[in-house]
Design an enzyme around this catalytic site. Structure first.
Site, short mmCIF file in Angstrom:
data_model
loop_
_atom_site.label_atom_id
_atom_site.label_comp_id
_atom_site.label_asym_id
_atom_site.label_seq_id
_atom_site.Cartn_x
_atom_site.Cartn_y
_atom_site.Cartn_z
N TRP A 277 0.86 -1.18 0.00
CA TRP A 277 0.00 0.00 0.00
C TRP A 277 0.90 1.24 0.00
CZ3 TRP A 277 -2.04 2.78 4.77
CH2 TRP A 277 -2.97 3.75 4.41
N ASP B 94 -0.64 -5.49 9.42
CA ASP B 94 -1.55 -4.38 9.13
C ASP B 94 -2.90 -5.01 8.78
OD1 ASP B 94 -3.01 -2.29 8.16
OD2 ASP B 94 -1.58 -1.70 6.61
N ALA C 94 -6.43 -4.09 7.92
CA ALA C 94 -7.31 -2.97 7.57
C ALA C 94 -8.63 -3.42 6.97
CB ALA C 94 -6.58 -2.02 6.60
N LYS D 74 -12.83 0.66 7.03
CA LYS D 74 -13.56 -0.04 5.97
C LYS D 74 -14.65 -0.94 6.54
CE LYS D 74 -10.13 1.58 3.70
NZ LYS D 74 -9.55 1.98 2.46
C1 LIG Z 1 -3.42 -1.67 3.73
C2 LIG Z 1 -4.01 -0.51 4.49
N1 LIG Z 1 -3.58 -0.27 5.73
C3 LIG Z 1 -4.06 0.72 6.48
C4 LIG Z 1 -5.03 1.56 5.97
C5 LIG Z 1 -5.44 2.64 6.93
O1 LIG Z 1 -6.58 3.24 6.77
P1 LIG Z 1 -7.13 4.40 7.73
O2 LIG Z 1 -5.98 5.18 8.26
O3 LIG Z 1 -7.97 5.20 6.80
O4 LIG Z 1 -7.90 3.72 8.80
C6 LIG Z 1 -5.51 1.37 4.67
C7 LIG Z 1 -6.49 2.26 4.05
O5 LIG Z 1 -6.70 2.34 2.89
C8 LIG Z 1 -4.99 0.30 3.91
O6 LIG Z 1 -5.40 0.03 2.68
#
Ligand SMILES: Cc1ncc(COP(=O)(O)O)c(C=O)c1O
Length: 395
Positions: free
Chosen positions: A129, A210, A212, A245
């Site tokens: 990401w 991670d 998410a 999400k």
């Molecule tokens: C792989 C991944 N990690 C972490 C996040 C963190 O998202 P947020 O900070 O919006 O909760 C995202 C959001 O797109 C993601 O795709």
């Protein structure tokens, strides 16, 4: 002083979204931005969230700070959600704090690890990401890449990945996507998770997961397999969780940073230090989103409503994946895109060149980033024919 600053590159994805908004063509499609969309093209507030918000509105009688670690009910509920039936037995080994979204969790944990080992290297998957990279750099840790995605086979290059990881040691941190790998949609299977956990135990590197998209891949428990399996094999690891999400709480910024250690005293030491990190950053987290999550997870009816909605979101993504792959197969008379149905979560990479992606945008008003990461959940079922024909035309 400020004139010393260098111009920034700007965020390419945000620029693309600006172009999308300005595009007057009625057939335009945005599969670039990484948010879930329903069959009406909206990113709705979940019904369980609305009900919890109503309760909160009626019952909240103070706006005083929540404390550095955030809402304790939220922290406990998140440990239960992430660790499932293992949560009870891990009680002494896991510590969690509320954070501002998944990014807040990732950054707090990276800062914590930088306190432990300022010269550690964080290994990210190739590709990963995009925001992982600035997050690691902001914590001033070194960054390196391990092999992950086989573009042609649309699978994990597991032999090369393990060959790389088997050379790492106690100065290394390995960032793994818990489920629904972003941007590829290609996840480790259970046997592969187990091998990575065993390698981490042998070599002494620290797994950093991670998480998410829990619930958006194969289900709440299946998507937490990796996180839970680590607990049986490695003495210590960390987990960054996002509620953006799976609760649709994007703008409320809700997440959780978790540390796991074999020794309860060290787990508590890590928590104390994590709070020092947070205090020196934004001090106290916001209340609203975490309070809503705690209410949903703590109430049988609300939890059931949320799980049904989450299952519906996952079902829609998987239906779209199937429809896309079937349409590609019948339109192109080839099995080239079969992988779309196998992959998990919102994203797949279509394997297009940046030139082909530009053609899609110019000729067909289809917007995606140059690496052809496609948010399957950004499509409407009625747009699939058009989308497939357009991709077929640029191949
Ligand atoms: C792989 C991944 N990690 C972490 C996040 C963190 O998202 P947020 O900070 O919006 O909760 C995202 C959001 O797109 C993601 O795709």
């Amino acid at each position: 002083m400020l004139e010393q600053l260098q111009p920034t590159a700007g965020d390419a994805l945000l620029a693309l979204m600006g172009q999308f908004r300005a595009d007057p063509r009625p057939t335009k499609i945005d599969v670039g931005v990484g948010v879930y969309r329903d069959e009406h093209g909206r990113t709705p507030v979940m019904a369980a969230v609305k009900q919890a918000e109503q309760q909160l509105f009626n019952e909240q009688d103070t706006k005083t700070y929540v404390g550095i670690a955030g809402d304790m009910k939220f922290n406990a509920a998140m440990v239960d959600l992430v660790f499932g039936e293992k949560a009870q037995s891990l009680q002494d080994r896991v510590r969690a704090v509320q954070t501002t979204g998944g990014c807040g969790a990732l950054r707090a944990l990276l800062d914590l690890l930088a306190l432990c080992k300022p010269d550690a290297t964080v290994w990210v998957s190739d590709p990963t990401w995009v925001n992982h990279i600035p997050l690691v750099k902001a914590a001033r840790l070194k960054l390196a890449v391990y092999p992950y995605f086989d573009k042609r086979g649309q699978a994990v290059r597991f032999n090369e990945m393990t060959e790389c990881l088997s050379k790492l040691g106690p100065n290394d941190i390995v960032l793994l996507h818990g489920a629904c790998h972003n941007p590829t949609g290609v996840d480790l299977n259970e046997a592969q998770w187990l091998s990575v956990a065993q390698l981490a135990a042998q070599r002494g590197f620290l797994p950093f997961i991670d998480l998410a998209y829990q619930g958006l891949g194969r289900g709440l428990d299946a998507d937490a397999f990796g996180v839970r399996c680590m607990a049986d094999h490695v003495p210590e690891y960390v987990v960054g969780v996002s509620c953006s999400k799976n609760f649709g709480l994007y703008r409320e910024r809700v997440g959780s940073a978790m540390v796991v250690h074999q020794d309860a005293k060290t787990a508590q030491l890590a928590l104390d230090n994590l709070m020092v990190v947070l205090r020196g950053n934004y001090s106290m987290p916001p209340d609203h989103g975490a309070n809503v999550v705690a209410r949903i997870l703590g109430n049988e009816d609300l939890r059931k409503l949320w799980q049904d909605e989450l299952n519906g979101m996952r079902g829609r993504i998987n239906d779209l994946r199937r429809a896309l792959f079937e349409n590609f197969r019948s339109h192109l008379r080839s099995d080239e895109f079969n992988y779309i149905a196998r992959q998990q979560g919102m994203f797949s990479m279509l394997g297009l060149s940046p030139e082909q992606v530009a053609m899609l945008r110019e000729r067909f008003a289809i917007y995606m980033p140059p690496d052809s990461r496609t948010n399957v959940a950004g499509l409407h079922i009625d747009q699939i024919d058009y989308f497939v024909q357009a991709v077929g035309a640029v191949l």
